[in-house]
Structures are given as C-alpha cells and as structure tokens.
Design a protein around this motif. Sequence first.
Motif, PDB file in Angstrom:
ATOM      1  N   PHE A 108       0.831  -1.210   0.000  1.00  0.00           N
ATOM      2  CA  PHE A 108       0.000   0.000   0.000  1.00  0.00           C
ATOM      3  C   PHE A 108       0.867   1.262   0.000  1.00  0.00           C
ATOM      4  CE2 PHE A 108      -2.121   3.351   2.516  1.00  0.00           C
ATOM      5  CZ  PHE A 108      -3.163   3.642   1.647  1.00  0.00           C
ATOM      6  N   ALA A 109       1.901   1.296   0.818  1.00  0.00           N
ATOM      7  CA  ALA A 109       2.754   2.484   0.886  1.00  0.00           C
ATOM      8  C   ALA A 109       3.446   2.749  -0.453  1.00  0.00           C
ATOM      9  CB  ALA A 109       3.785   2.310   1.995  1.00  0.00           C
ATOM     10  N   ASN A 110       3.896   1.689  -1.112  1.00  0.00           N
ATOM     11  CA  ASN A 110       4.529   1.867  -2.421  1.00  0.00           C
ATOM     12  C   ASN A 110       3.535   2.357  -3.469  1.00  0.00           C
ATOM     13  OD1 ASN A 110       7.301   1.125  -2.007  1.00  0.00           O
ATOM     14  ND2 ASN A 110       6.652  -1.011  -1.782  1.00  0.00           N
ATOM     15  N   LEU A 111       2.314   1.787  -3.436  1.00  0.00           N
ATOM     16  CA  LEU A 111       1.288   2.206  -4.390  1.00  0.00           C
ATOM     17  C   LEU A 111       0.875   3.650  -4.140  1.00  0.00           C
ATOM     18  CD1 LEU A 111      -0.465   1.215  -6.729  1.00  0.00           C
ATOM     19  CD2 LEU A 111      -2.193   0.522  -5.040  1.00  0.00           C
ATOM     20  N   TYR A 112       0.719   4.001  -2.880  1.00  0.00           N
ATOM     21  CA  TYR A 112       0.370   5.385  -2.530  1.00  0.00           C
ATOM     22  C   TYR A 112       1.468   6.345  -3.013  1.00  0.00           C
ATOM     23  CZ  TYR A 112      -1.001   9.406   0.333  1.00  0.00           C
ATOM     24  OH  TYR A 112      -1.405  10.664   0.750  1.00  0.00           O
ATOM     25  N   THR A 113       2.729   6.004  -2.743  1.00  0.00           N
ATOM     26  CA  THR A 113       3.838   6.883  -3.124  1.00  0.00           C
ATOM     27  C   THR A 113       3.921   7.045  -4.631  1.00  0.00           C
ATOM     28  OG1 THR A 113       5.080   6.173  -1.161  1.00  0.00           O
ATOM     29  CG2 THR A 113       6.325   7.232  -2.914  1.00  0.00           C
ATOM     30  N   SER A 114       3.686   5.970  -5.376  1.00  0.00           N
ATOM     31  CA  SER A 114       3.774   6.045  -6.835  1.00  0.00           C
ATOM     32  C   SER A 114       2.657   6.898  -7.425  1.00  0.00           C
ATOM     33  CB  SER A 114       3.742   4.646  -7.439  1.00  0.00           C
ATOM     34  OG  SER A 114       2.471   4.043  -7.237  1.00  0.00           O
ATOM     35  N   ARG A 115       1.500   6.986  -6.729  1.00  0.00           N
ATOM     36  CA  ARG A 115       0.358   7.725  -7.279  1.00  0.00           C
ATOM     37  C   ARG A 115       0.161   9.090  -6.636  1.00  0.00           C
ATOM     38  NH1 ARG A 115      -4.588   3.674  -8.859  1.00  0.00           N
ATOM     39  NH2 ARG A 115      -3.347   2.116  -9.971  1.00  0.00           N
ATOM     40  N   ARG A 116       0.460   9.199  -5.364  1.00  0.00           N
ATOM     41  CA  ARG A 116       0.187  10.456  -4.667  1.00  0.00           C
ATOM     42  C   ARG A 116       1.451  11.177  -4.221  1.00  0.00           C
ATOM     43  NH1 ARG A 116      -5.304  10.719  -2.120  1.00  0.00           N
ATOM     44  NH2 ARG A 116      -6.628   9.711  -3.673  1.00  0.00           N
ATOM     45  N   GLY A 117       2.600  10.545  -4.365  1.00  0.00           N
ATOM     46  CA  GLY A 117       3.826  11.175  -3.894  1.00  0.00           C
ATOM     47  C   GLY A 117       4.155  10.755  -2.469  1.00  0.00           C
ATOM     48  N   PRO A 118       5.155  11.409  -1.845  1.00  0.00           N
ATOM     49  CA  PRO A 118       5.577  11.017  -0.498  1.00  0.00           C
ATOM     50  C   PRO A 118       4.432  11.084   0.515  1.00  0.00           C
ATOM     51  CG  PRO A 118       7.177  12.510  -1.479  1.00  0.00           C
ATOM     52  CD  PRO A 118       5.996  12.502  -2.396  1.00  0.00           C
ATOM     53  N   MET A 119       4.394  10.098   1.360  1.00  0.00           N
ATOM     54  CA  MET A 119       3.401  10.028   2.426  1.00  0.00           C
ATOM     55  C   MET A 119       3.855  10.913   3.578  1.00  0.00           C
ATOM     56  SD  MET A 119       1.931   6.513   4.178  1.00  0.00           S
ATOM     57  CE  MET A 119       1.405   5.859   2.577  1.00  0.00           C
ATOM     58  N   SER A 120       2.914  11.447   4.323  1.00  0.00           N
ATOM     59  CA  SER A 120       3.266  12.286   5.471  1.00  0.00           C
ATOM     60  C   SER A 120       3.828  11.419   6.597  1.00  0.00           C
ATOM     61  CB  SER A 120       2.043  13.061   5.966  1.00  0.00           C
ATOM     62  OG  SER A 120       1.106  12.164   6.550  1.00  0.00           O
ATOM     63  N   ARG A 121       4.537  12.063   7.512  1.00  0.00           N
ATOM     64  CA  ARG A 121       5.127  11.334   8.627  1.00  0.00           C
ATOM     65  C   ARG A 121       4.056  10.681   9.500  1.00  0.00           C
ATOM     66  NH1 ARG A 121      10.226  11.696  11.047  1.00  0.00           N
ATOM     67  NH2 ARG A 121      10.723  13.475   9.690  1.00  0.00           N
ATOM     68  N   SER A 122       2.990  11.393   9.785  1.00  0.00           N
ATOM     69  CA  SER A 122       1.941  10.850  10.652  1.00  0.00           C
ATOM     70  C   SER A 122       1.224   9.682   9.993  1.00  0.00           C
ATOM     71  CB  SER A 122       0.932  11.949  11.017  1.00  0.00           C
ATOM     72  OG  SER A 122       0.319  12.477   9.842  1.00  0.00           O
ATOM     73  N   ASP A 123       0.921   9.782   8.688  1.00  0.00           N
ATOM     74  CA  ASP A 123       0.258   8.678   7.995  1.00  0.00           C
ATOM     75  C   ASP A 123       1.165   7.454   7.926  1.00  0.00           C
ATOM     76  OD1 ASP A 123      -2.074  10.078   7.575  1.00  0.00           O
ATOM     77  OD2 ASP A 123      -1.539  10.740   5.548  1.00  0.00           O
TER      78      ASP A 123
END
Length: 540
Positions: A108-123
């Motif tokens: 999920f984190a890789n898919l999120y990063t590829s589509r939405r960019g870097p994830m926030s620290r809290s998320d």
Amino acid sequence: MSRQDNLGGFSTVDTSGMTAADYADDENYSQDLQQDIAASAAQAAGINMDSYDFGDFDPGGSDSFGLTNKAAATGILNSYFNDPTKTGMAIRQSFPNFRSPRSGLNQFANLYTSRRGPMSRSDFNSIYDRTALNPGGINTLGYDLAKTLQRYGIGSGQIINNPNAGRLTGTVYGKKNARGETVLMSGGKSMGIDADKYYGGGSGSDIGRPDLETYQDKYGYADPNQRAFNRAYDSYINPRNNPDRVGYNRDVPSEYEMQRSAERGQVRPGLRSTAFTDRSGTPTVLGPVATYDRDFSGMDNTAMFVTGGIGTLARAMLNPVSGISGQELPSAALAPTEEMLARGETSGGMMRSFGEAIGQGVDSLGNIGQGFVNAGTNLGDALTNAGVNTVDALTNAGVNTVDALTNAGVNIADLFRSDPVPQVVRQLDDAPLDENMYGSGMFDLTAPLPQGAAVPRSSITRDSLSRADYFDNFRDRLEQSIDPNRSMEDANRASGRMLNELEQRQLNSIDGLGGGQRAIDAGTTFNQLPPNDVFNYFTR
C-alpha cells in the motif's frame, strides 16, 4: 500520465473524481461484479484477500457501457488513499493469525507513493502502528502474538516499550577532542550536561552552553525514544542518507561517502536486507528496496572455500546487497538475469551465489590450464633459443680460439726469426714516438713532480741525435745484438746486471750531505753510458 499499479499494466483513465459509490449502481453492475471489483481494489491496496474466490473475474474486462473493471477498482482505491490510517488498520486486521502484515502495508505504501507522492510522517507511522509507547510498531518482537490473542479476547493487543530505553543518567559528556577522546574538563570548566537538560529537547544555547551539543543538536529529536519513533520515516523519506535532506542520520555513512566507496548505489543501513531479514519491497520515496546478490571476486571465493564452514557463513552474511528498484545497480551487486527479471526476482540467494562461485572456479581452472600451456610453449621456445644460442656461442668460441692460437703462433714465431722483420720491431714501428705516461714528448724527469710525491728528482735527456734518427739507430743496434737462439732466462739476468750498474753509477754521481741524507739533483744520461753498454748486457 500513466502509472503502473498492482492491477496489471498501466492505467490512463482519469478516476480522480470517482468514488466507490459511482460503481454501486445495480443497473450497471451486478452484486457479484461489484464485490469482485471491490475485492480487486482491496487486494491492490495491500489488504489480504487470500480467502476470496475471484472466480472468472477479469480485472481488465469492461461492462456494456465500456467502463472497465480496472477503472472501477482504481476509483475505489482513491477512497483507500484518502485515509491511509484507516486503510492501514484494515490491512493489519485482514492478515491471518500469527502472520505479519508487513508485505500488505509495504504494498500500500509503495502504491500510494507512486500515485500520490511522499506520504506524510503521521500517515506513515500510523499504517505501521508506530506510537510513542511502541516506536517499533509491527516490527516489535511479539507484535503478531499480541494481536492474535486480542482477536480471541485475550489482552488488549497493545505493546508498550520503556520510553526511557537508551537514555543516559547523571551528567552526559559528549564533547570530543581531535583524537576522539571524551573531554571531561576544559579551562577548569566541566564539559558535561545534566541528563535532564541533555534530553530536554532544547539546544546547547537554550541551556546556556552554546559550546556543547544536546541530543536535540545531534539528531534533531529530544531523546532516543522519539528518534526511534521517527527513524523508519527518516529512512523512507531519505533512503540514501543525503546530509542535505530531512531524515539525515549522522551516525552512518552519508550518500556522498557511500558514492566514494564500495557501497555506491546502496541504501542506508536500516533498509538493507541481511542473511536473516529480507527488506525487499520496503517503501521509499525513490521506489521500493530491491535486494541483489553480491558480486564476489575470485579472491573472495577462494578465501571462502578454503575456510570451509566459516567461509560459507561469511558468504551468507555478506551476500545481500540492497539498492532501489528501477534505479542504478549498486556497484557491489551481481546483475539479475533476464529470466529472473521475468519472474519478478532480483536475487537468487545462496544457490545463485554458489553457482557463480563454481562458475568462476571453472573459469579460473581454465585460465590456469591455459597459463600452463602458454608457459610450456614459452619454456620450449626459451630452451630452443638457448640451444641455438649455445651452439652459436660454441661455434664463435671455436673460431675465436683458432684465430687466437693462429695469431699467437705467428707472434711467437716472429720473435725468433730474422726474416721478415721481427715482431718486436714492428711493434716499435707502430708505437707512438712522442706519447708516454707523462704526456707528449720524451721523458723529462727534471720537471717538478706533483705535490706530495716522495720519489727523487732526476732527468733523462736525449743525445744530440734527432728523435727519428735516434730510434732508427736504436732499432738497428737492437736488431744486430739480438741472438734468436738465446734463452729468456739469460736475457732477464742481463737486464738485472744492467739496472744494477746504472744504479751504482747514479749513486757515485750524487753529492752526500750531512746526517746521511742525500739530495738527488742530477741523473745519468744516455750520453754518460758507453755506446754499446745497453746491448752488451744482452749479448754477453
């Protein structure tokens, strides 16, 4: 812009404004199809769907209106991306008992990063269930057991660590000198900071010691617990440990240092796979971590085979090399084969490592064999050349020996024959007439001797004859006086008598001085000798 996802291939459908409700219309989709689409979206998000039966569902199919199943699933994924904390919880709860949800969360984190960019620290911290009381999150020992027991109503499922773990007490000394030694006092002043102030979250200037560093100054966090809580996100946001970016860790090599060493292209420590922990797929802002096999040198392979079991253990420990998928291959890594890439693999593990070692061994033996062949050829050539050179040398030596003996025979014969001109006469004819050990001209011993000379001064002068006439006369008289039948012993005795008589004549011509000392100021000249004295010594 198209993006690759876990639904297969690439999607160019704009679904940014679509929600899961858009696909709940019974007129367009049957309940079974809707469930399959929802399950497909959940699986793409990292939720464990191993128990779901997809039947003949085709993720790339479409309905009668041309809306593809993939577009529908992508629309549902947007709802997962909108709330990462909730999605992370769903992923963790979907995994079977005693199994870690790490793979689903990484997906999920890789898919999120590829589509939405870097994830926030809290998320990022929330999806991995990291809290101040449990900074390790799902990686904490006993996490899976605690969550499994919670499902059966046993325990709260919470894991609490000691928040003071890693903290020092009393006075903290952190200042170092040029040799790396801890400085306790300087100029009569303590170089330590009270632990409460050291971990208080303020800087050295805040506590009145701008010359010293607090924990906050060193790491950007108040204490070890807070740093541990954020360490995973620092690795995610700065996987190469660039000192100019957020998340830099000063305790491990920086990106610039790794680029100048054998670690070029690798990720920072903490993201690297080991012999016991595979971190392949761990998310970073640059892409998921990829694990490769190490490209051992021939010397490494030899050393490991020679040491037996210890070498095998060392090979297993050192084999993994970690980089980032889709980016430059680390300098120490062995490139994956096309077959491996087709299977989605980048590492073949110990089997491939040993296979490469055996292959290198075979190549080395082949090179050694070729080396022996070349050495044999070169040795044969060398021996052949040596034989030829030896034969040539012996031939030349024989020729030179014959020539030398021939010349020697001629020279000896010349000494004892009167016709043609004797050898000694020829040598006199060929010799320079005006050169001697003192330079040009005839001997003149009346000239001053070099400083420090201890020999007497004397002079030998020529007679009234010219130089050419004198030597012609000398040669004629010598030829007439030489008896070719006389032995060399008689000639030597005659020379001795002549020299003794010359010495006596010189002594008689010297004036004696007081104390037995003699001053030599004159010598015997050729004119003082009777005309035939020189020759008489050799003929009588």
